[in-house]
Design a protein around this motif. Structure first.
Motif, PDB file in Angstrom:
ATOM      1  N   LEU A 193       0.826  -1.200   0.000  1.00 12.30           N
ATOM      2  CA  LEU A 193       0.000   0.000   0.000  1.00 12.30           C
ATOM      3  C   LEU A 193       0.866   1.259   0.000  1.00 12.30           C
ATOM      4  O   LEU A 193       0.556   2.242  -0.687  1.00 12.30           O
ATOM      5  N   ILE A 194       1.947   1.236   0.779  1.00 13.07           N
ATOM      6  CA  ILE A 194       2.842   2.398   0.823  1.00 13.07           C
ATOM      7  C   ILE A 194       3.559   2.573  -0.515  1.00 13.07           C
ATOM      8  O   ILE A 194       3.694   3.687  -1.032  1.00 13.07           O
ATOM      9  N   LYS A 195       3.991   1.475  -1.090  1.00 12.27           N
ATOM     10  CA  LYS A 195       4.638   1.544  -2.405  1.00 12.27           C
ATOM     11  C   LYS A 195       3.671   2.075  -3.456  1.00 12.27           C
ATOM     12  O   LYS A 195       4.044   2.891  -4.313  1.00 12.27           O
ATOM     13  N   ALA A 196       2.408   1.657  -3.388  1.00 12.35           N
ATOM     14  CA  ALA A 196       1.405   2.104  -4.355  1.00 12.35           C
ATOM     15  C   ALA A 196       1.115   3.598  -4.225  1.00 12.35           C
ATOM     16  O   ALA A 196       0.681   4.243  -5.193  1.00 12.35           O
ATOM     17  N   LEU A 240      -8.734   2.152   7.375  1.00  9.89           N
ATOM     18  CA  LEU A 240      -8.406   1.376   6.179  1.00  9.89           C
ATOM     19  C   LEU A 240      -9.249   1.816   4.975  1.00  9.89           C
ATOM     20  O   LEU A 240      -8.764   1.838   3.838  1.00  9.89           O
ATOM     21  N   PHE A 241     -10.504   2.187   5.228  1.00 10.48           N
ATOM     22  CA  PHE A 241     -11.333   2.712   4.136  1.00 10.48           C
ATOM     23  C   PHE A 241     -10.741   4.011   3.597  1.00 10.48           C
ATOM     24  O   PHE A 241     -10.622   4.197   2.373  1.00 10.48           O
ATOM     25  N   LEU A 242     -10.347   4.909   4.495  1.00 12.61           N
ATOM     26  CA  LEU A 242      -9.785   6.188   4.059  1.00 12.61           C
ATOM     27  C   LEU A 242      -8.437   6.013   3.357  1.00 12.61           C
ATOM     28  O   LEU A 242      -8.071   6.824   2.508  1.00 12.61           O
ATOM     29  N   SER A 243      -7.728   4.929   3.678  1.00 13.69           N
ATOM     30  CA  SER A 243      -6.436   4.701   3.020  1.00 13.69           C
ATOM     31  C   SER A 243      -6.630   4.427   1.526  1.00 13.69           C
ATOM     32  O   SER A 243      -5.704   4.664   0.731  1.00 13.69           O
ATOM     33  N   THR A 244      -7.802   3.923   1.140  1.00 20.71           N
ATOM     34  CA  THR A 244      -8.075   3.733  -0.288  1.00 20.71           C
ATOM     35  C   THR A 244      -8.512   5.039  -0.944  1.00 20.71           C
ATOM     36  O   THR A 244      -8.175   5.318  -2.092  1.00 20.71           O
ATOM     37  N   VAL A 245      -9.253   5.856  -0.183  1.00 20.77           N
ATOM     38  CA  VAL A 245      -9.723   7.143  -0.711  1.00 20.77           C
ATOM     39  C   VAL A 245      -8.544   8.059  -1.020  1.00 20.77           C
ATOM     40  O   VAL A 245      -8.521   8.758  -2.047  1.00 20.77           O
ATOM     41  N   THR A 280      -5.616  -2.662  -4.922  1.00 22.57           N
ATOM     42  CA  THR A 280      -5.922  -3.276  -3.627  1.00 22.57           C
ATOM     43  C   THR A 280      -7.174  -2.681  -2.990  1.00 22.57           C
ATOM     44  O   THR A 280      -7.565  -3.092  -1.894  1.00 22.57           O
ATOM     45  N   ASN A 281      -7.827  -1.722  -3.651  1.00 27.94           N
ATOM     46  CA  ASN A 281      -8.948  -1.011  -3.034  1.00 27.94           C
ATOM     47  C   ASN A 281     -10.093  -1.942  -2.638  1.00 27.94           C
ATOM     48  O   ASN A 281     -10.616  -1.862  -1.517  1.00 27.94           O
ATOM     49  N   ALA A 282     -10.495  -2.838  -3.540  1.00 27.75           N
ATOM     50  CA  ALA A 282     -11.619  -3.722  -3.241  1.00 27.75           C
ATOM     51  C   ALA A 282     -11.311  -4.600  -2.029  1.00 27.75           C
ATOM     52  O   ALA A 282     -12.171  -4.825  -1.166  1.00 27.75           O
ATOM     53  N   GLY A 283     -10.082  -5.085  -1.932  1.00 26.18           N
ATOM     54  CA  GLY A 283      -9.678  -5.888  -0.786  1.00 26.18           C
ATOM     55  C   GLY A 283      -9.725  -5.099   0.509  1.00 26.18           C
ATOM     56  O   GLY A 283     -10.162  -5.608   1.553  1.00 26.18           O
TER      57      GLY A 283
END
Length: 437
Positions: A278-281, A333-338, A409-412
């Protein structure tokens, strides 16, 4: 106030102070060592998340292969967890915990020879078999020493091994990947498995000599001190609701605890196996920089675990403490995708998610010991942990598959976030009089 009353109150204060000093003595003797063991254990379990940064390209593995391999650890873990904990209860923690640590160190080091998906799956499965019983064994072991009113804090002191493994292991793993790549013809990820297995091997050997099996076996306690500790445990044990091993597996409350813990573990392993990704992305490319940044969410989790556990013990309230931090973990975790494309905002969200999710664990593990004792506790704690840890198979497997399908990775992460919120709601179904001790 009469002189007699004053003397009685002074004596009570003295007794309280003496008992607090005794528990402090026990804590300083046991918890630092158990904490180090858990740091080593967790590092060996999840360093595959860092190895992934190089291993997938070197071995031509897909995200699905990685997710299945990361998760298959928990299949071996599942099948051997309950037998392992029952054996520990019968033969003692010193030999059994030492055996667990030595065998997993050897298997973790041998993972450097992985060259195909089948070998990857086999090594991860064997690592799960080797480690089965360690975590629930220590949770059970702490119930031999501490009454319920002290267990959230003791669990927290042990379980902060998870975020500390991230704080230490992230930068260490990133450095190993960069510094050892190509040394003696081995890839950085191979050196990662080899070097990070050494602490587990050393601590496993030390366990055989250092860890007492029980209060009675502790040579560093006087007979009077042993009686105080044993009397406190005995008084509480008689009040437990269920002592029967045969009734554990048919107890609806035990199954509810397992379901709650499954939701916790969906969050834990979603973060543990994918935080570097996630950090790399978010735009961080260098392996060392990724490792350094992973220390931030885990550092926040150290603070949250200690503060929430202390508050839960002080207030004798555990349902809402668990529910609130679990929901906050899901929100993070939800906000990490946003905000996944913004490094700064993604780190804030991941820090909230990691801190909230990990703060659930020391509070949760006061639940089973409030319901069960003796061999039933050994089996019940292991059963809850093994079922919950099946999420360690489900979470990375689904995330890896979804990433191959959607290239994100958002859906996951949405799935993991929803699981943490579901765990929060189920925790409120626990009877208040049972868990708020």
């Amino acid at each position: 106030m009469s002189t007699t009353t004053s003397h009685l109150k002074s004596a009570a204060r003295a007794d309280t102070a003496a008992e607090a000093a005794l528990y402090a003595k026990v804590t300083w003797r046991l918890l630092p060592f158990l904490f180090l063991c858990y740091v080593a254990a967790y590092l060996d379990r999840v360093n595959v998340g860092f190895a992934k940064l190089q291993m997938l390209n070197d071995l031509k593995f897909s995200e699905t292969v990685y997710g299945l391999g990361a998760g298959i650890f928990f299949i071996g873990y599942f099948f051997f967890e309950v037998p392992s904990n029952i054996i520990m209860h019968r033969v003692g923690a010193r030999v059994w915990i030492g055996r667990i640590m030595i065998t997993w160190a050897v298997i973790s080091a041998a993972s450097l020879y992985v060259s195909s998906p089948a070998m990857f799956y086999a090594m991860r499965f064997l690592l799960g078999v080797a480690e089965a019983g360690f975590f629930p064994g220590i949770v059970l072991y702490l119930t031999y020493w501490y009454p319920a009113a002290r267990r959230s804090r003791m669990n927290a002191l042990f379980m902060i091994g998870i975020p500390i493994a991230g704080v230490v292991g992230g930068p260490l793993s990133g450095w190993i990947l960069n510094a050892f790549a190509g040394v003696h013809g081995m890839a950085g990820w191979q050196w990662l498995f080899l070097i990070e297995s050494v602490p587990s091997l050393v601590l496993g050997v030390m366990t055989l000599f250092y860890l007492p099996n029980s209060i009675r076996a502790a040579g560093w306690l006087s007979d009077a001190e042993k009686r105080i500790l044993e009397d406190n445990i005995a008084a509480e044990t008689h009040a437990h609701a269920d002592h029967s091993l045969s009734r554990v597996f048919g107890n609806a409350r035990v199954w509810l605890m397992a379901a709650i813990y499954f939701c916790c573990m969906m969050g834990l392993y979603g973060i543990s196996f994918y935080l570097p990704t996630l950090i790399k992305a978010a735009g961080v490319k260098d392996a060392l920089d990724v490792g350094l940044l992973t220390a931030i969410p885990y550092g926040c989790a150290v603070v949250s675990m200690l503060l929430v556990a202390r508050s839960a013990d002080r207030m004798r309230e555990r349902r809402w403490h668990f529910a609130i931090v679990s929901a906050l973990g899901g929100l993070g975790l939800f906000l990490s995708t946003v905000y996944g494309a913004n490094v700064a905002l993604a780190m804030v969200a991941l820090s909230l998610g990691t801190a909230g999710m990990l703060a659930t664990m020391p509070v949760f593990w006061t639940y089973p010991s409030s319901l069960l004792s003796g061999t039933a506790a050994a089996a019940g704690i292991a059963m809850i942990n093994s079922i919950g840890n099946l999420a360690g198979f489900v979470s990375p497997s689904i995330i890896g598959w979804l990433k191959d399908m959607t290239h994100s990775t958002n859906a996951g992460m949405y799935l993991v976030s929803a699981a943490l919120v579901a765990g929060a709601l189920m925790a409120l179904l626990q009877p208040r009089e049972l868990v708020n001790r």
